[in-house]
Design a protein around this motif. Sequence first.
Motif, PDB file in Angstrom:
ATOM      1  N   VAL A  48      32.866  37.998  36.287  1.00  0.00           N
ATOM      2  CA  VAL A  48      33.288  39.498  37.018  1.00  0.00           C
ATOM      3  C   VAL A  48      34.428  39.438  37.561  1.00  0.00           C
ATOM      4  N   LEU A  49      34.904  38.606  38.140  1.00  0.00           N
ATOM      5  CA  LEU A  49      36.204  38.345  38.674  1.00  0.00           C
ATOM      6  C   LEU A  49      37.341  38.465  37.602  1.00  0.00           C
ATOM      7  N   SER A  50      36.956  37.938  36.458  1.00  0.00           N
ATOM      8  CA  SER A  50      37.715  38.036  35.404  1.00  0.00           C
ATOM      9  C   SER A  50      37.937  39.414  34.834  1.00  0.00           C
ATOM     10  N   SER A  51      36.605  40.128  34.793  1.00  0.00           N
ATOM     11  CA  SER A  51      36.938  41.347  34.010  1.00  0.00           C
ATOM     12  C   SER A  51      37.580  42.427  35.058  1.00  0.00           C
ATOM     13  N   GLN A  52      37.544  42.420  36.323  1.00  0.00           N
ATOM     14  CA  GLN A  52      38.196  43.055  37.418  1.00  0.00           C
ATOM     15  C   GLN A  52      39.623  42.768  37.301  1.00  0.00           C
TER      16      GLN A  52
END
Length: 135
Positions: A2-6
């Motif tokens: 999730v962090l990577s996508s943000q």
Amino acid sequence: EVLSSQLAAVQNIKSKEDLVQVISHWIKCGIPGPLSLSPHPDLKNSDFMVLTIDRCGSGLGLQDRDVYFDEGMKDKREAYKEYLLTLTNHIKTQVSADYLGNTEDVYRLEESLAESCLPKVDRREPYKVYNPHSV
């Protein structure tokens, strides 16, 4: 993941429209960002509710604008810079380093945002913060 996508979404911002899309998504998801939205009674006519869009205090890592510039708060600034470094090192173990900038750059960005905000004392003056716009 999730962090990577943000972080990837931030990296892909190329226009004002892209920025609006990313911030809108964050607001919908409840992710704190550079703006805060909240309803309040209109300062000049309390019969009306208005949407307040504020960026001072939101998007800053330190408590408020004054901490970035008050000489008596230098220890807090230094501790915050150490925290940014620790946080960045922790995140590097979870995402690609391509998404992460230099912690000093992050701090300078926050400081420039803080500089454009009114000091806390001035924000208590209703006439200084009353700036209505139609949407």
